[in-house]
Scaffold this motif. Structure first.
Motif, PDB file in Angstrom:
ATOM      1  N   SER A 170      -9.491  12.636  -8.791  1.00 43.60           N
ATOM      2  CA  SER A 170      -9.989  12.303  -7.461  1.00 43.60           C
ATOM      3  C   SER A 170     -11.392  11.690  -7.487  1.00 43.60           C
ATOM      4  O   SER A 170     -12.061  11.605  -6.469  1.00 43.60           O
ATOM      5  N   SER A 201     -13.393  10.054  -4.545  1.00 44.64           N
ATOM      6  CA  SER A 201     -12.600   8.977  -3.946  1.00 44.64           C
ATOM      7  C   SER A 201     -11.952   9.275  -2.594  1.00 44.64           C
ATOM      8  O   SER A 201     -11.656   8.321  -1.867  1.00 44.64           O
ATOM      9  N   PRO A 202     -11.721  10.523  -2.178  1.00 45.72           N
ATOM     10  CA  PRO A 202     -11.189  10.699  -0.827  1.00 45.72           C
ATOM     11  C   PRO A 202     -12.120  10.199   0.284  1.00 45.72           C
ATOM     12  O   PRO A 202     -11.699  10.057   1.425  1.00 45.72           O
ATOM     13  N   THR A 255     -12.838   4.026   1.155  1.00 43.63           N
ATOM     14  CA  THR A 255     -11.716   3.277   1.718  1.00 43.63           C
ATOM     15  C   THR A 255     -11.796   1.830   1.253  1.00 43.63           C
ATOM     16  O   THR A 255     -12.872   1.332   0.908  1.00 43.63           O
ATOM     17  N   VAL A 289      -7.633   1.750   4.004  1.00 49.49           N
ATOM     18  CA  VAL A 289      -6.916   2.967   3.643  1.00 49.49           C
ATOM     19  C   VAL A 289      -7.760   3.747   2.654  1.00 49.49           C
ATOM     20  O   VAL A 289      -8.640   3.202   1.984  1.00 49.49           O
ATOM     21  N   VAL A 290      -7.496   5.044   2.547  1.00 48.57           N
ATOM     22  CA  VAL A 290      -8.228   5.902   1.620  1.00 48.57           C
ATOM     23  C   VAL A 290      -7.851   5.507   0.193  1.00 48.57           C
ATOM     24  O   VAL A 290      -6.669   5.458  -0.152  1.00 48.57           O
ATOM     25  N   TYR A 340      -8.174   7.081  -2.617  1.00 51.22           N
ATOM     26  CA  TYR A 340      -7.556   8.169  -3.374  1.00 51.22           C
ATOM     27  C   TYR A 340      -6.035   8.143  -3.257  1.00 51.22           C
ATOM     28  O   TYR A 340      -5.328   8.368  -4.229  1.00 51.22           O
ATOM     29  N   ASP A 341      -5.538   7.860  -2.069  1.00 50.68           N
ATOM     30  CA  ASP A 341      -4.090   7.854  -1.835  1.00 50.68           C
ATOM     31  C   ASP A 341      -3.425   6.550  -2.261  1.00 50.68           C
ATOM     32  O   ASP A 341      -2.202   6.446  -2.212  1.00 50.68           O
ATOM     33  N   ASN A 342      -4.199   5.547  -2.655  1.00 53.63           N
ATOM     34  CA  ASN A 342      -3.655   4.207  -2.876  1.00 53.63           C
ATOM     35  C   ASN A 342      -4.160   3.533  -4.153  1.00 53.63           C
ATOM     36  O   ASN A 342      -4.168   2.302  -4.237  1.00 53.63           O
ATOM     37  N   ASP A 394      -2.857   3.090  -7.049  1.00 54.18           N
ATOM     38  CA  ASP A 394      -1.864   2.197  -7.649  1.00 54.18           C
ATOM     39  C   ASP A 394      -1.776   0.869  -6.908  1.00 54.18           C
ATOM     40  O   ASP A 394      -1.653  -0.187  -7.528  1.00 54.18           O
ATOM     41  N   ARG A 395      -1.834   0.907  -5.591  1.00 54.55           N
ATOM     42  CA  ARG A 395      -1.719  -0.312  -4.791  1.00 54.55           C
ATOM     43  C   ARG A 395      -2.877  -1.268  -5.045  1.00 54.55           C
ATOM     44  O   ARG A 395      -2.732  -2.473  -4.931  1.00 54.55           O
ATOM     45  N   GLN A 430      -6.587   3.627 -14.103  1.00 49.63           N
ATOM     46  CA  GLN A 430      -6.627   5.081 -14.047  1.00 49.63           C
ATOM     47  C   GLN A 430      -6.869   5.613 -15.455  1.00 49.63           C
ATOM     48  O   GLN A 430      -6.216   5.192 -16.403  1.00 49.63           O
TER      49      GLN A 430
END
Length: 196
Positions: free
Chosen positions: A42, A57-58, A61, A70-71, A73-75, A77-78, A83
């Motif tokens: 994270s 990272s949370p 954005t 978008v956040v 942390y949740d994205n 890969d996009r 990593q």
């Protein structure tokens, strides 16, 4: 893999290690842009104002193809951000700094960017200017034993019930030295000011 630009959703510590026990190198102001090089769990290695370090990272954005942010942390890969695994030497250095083992970090600060943003929108978070200076002086002059939890210290985040808070005399505030920063907390255990 490419770098990407991200925006801090709140004032955010820039640390020398991907861990809440890492030394604070700088503070990334809310809405400042950083360049993200790679992410580990994270935490993301970023560059802000010429300084490279790790940010939680949370609270970062980014926009993909000019869409709504978008956040990160949740994205990850996009955004095709590299990593990496957290280096064991870094974990060891962080544990030595905090004097804790990894198990002591089982607790997490409560809420993420959505909770913090929601609190700001609802006016639930007290402005830093509303805290009397004598309260800040008291907290700085009377440090409490440090507590380290997963996550990062930001205004609006909640403090887990397991964390013992110290009452400021003649005040509605309580405080704790959390992840290297003294923080003032309201009656709902929500961080209302990070003292830097």
């Amino acid at each position: 893999m490419a770098t990407t630009d991200a925006t801090a959703t709140t004032d955010l510590n820039l640390r020398n290690l991907p861990d809440p026990r890492g030394e604070i190198l700088n503070v990334i102001p809310a809405e400042a842009v950083v360049t993200v090089a790679e992410c580990a769990t994270s935490w993301c290695k970023v560059t802000y104002d010429g300084t490279e370090g790790w940010a939680y990272s949370p609270y970062l954005t980014a926009s993909l193809d000019n869409q709504e942010p978008v956040v990160l942390y949740d994205n990850v890969d996009r955004f095709e951000v590299k990593q990496v695994d957290v280096n064991e030497d870094d974990r060891g250095r962080a544990a030595a700094v905090g004097g804790l083992t990894g198990g002591a970090l089982a607790m997490s600060v409560l809420g993420g960017p959505a909770a913090v943003a929601g609190g700001l929108a609802a006016g639930a978070i007290l402005g830093g200017g509303s805290v009397p200076e004598k309260t800040v002086t008291y907290v700085v002059s009377n440090p409490s034993p440090p507590v380290y939890v997963e996550g990062e210290v930001v205004v609006g985040a909640g403090i887990p019930q397991e964390v013992e808070l110290v009452q400021v005399p003649d005040s509605d505030f309580r405080y704790v030295y959390l992840n290297g920063n003294p923080v003032l907390v309201d009656q709902d255990r929500q961080i209302v000011r990070v003292i830097r």
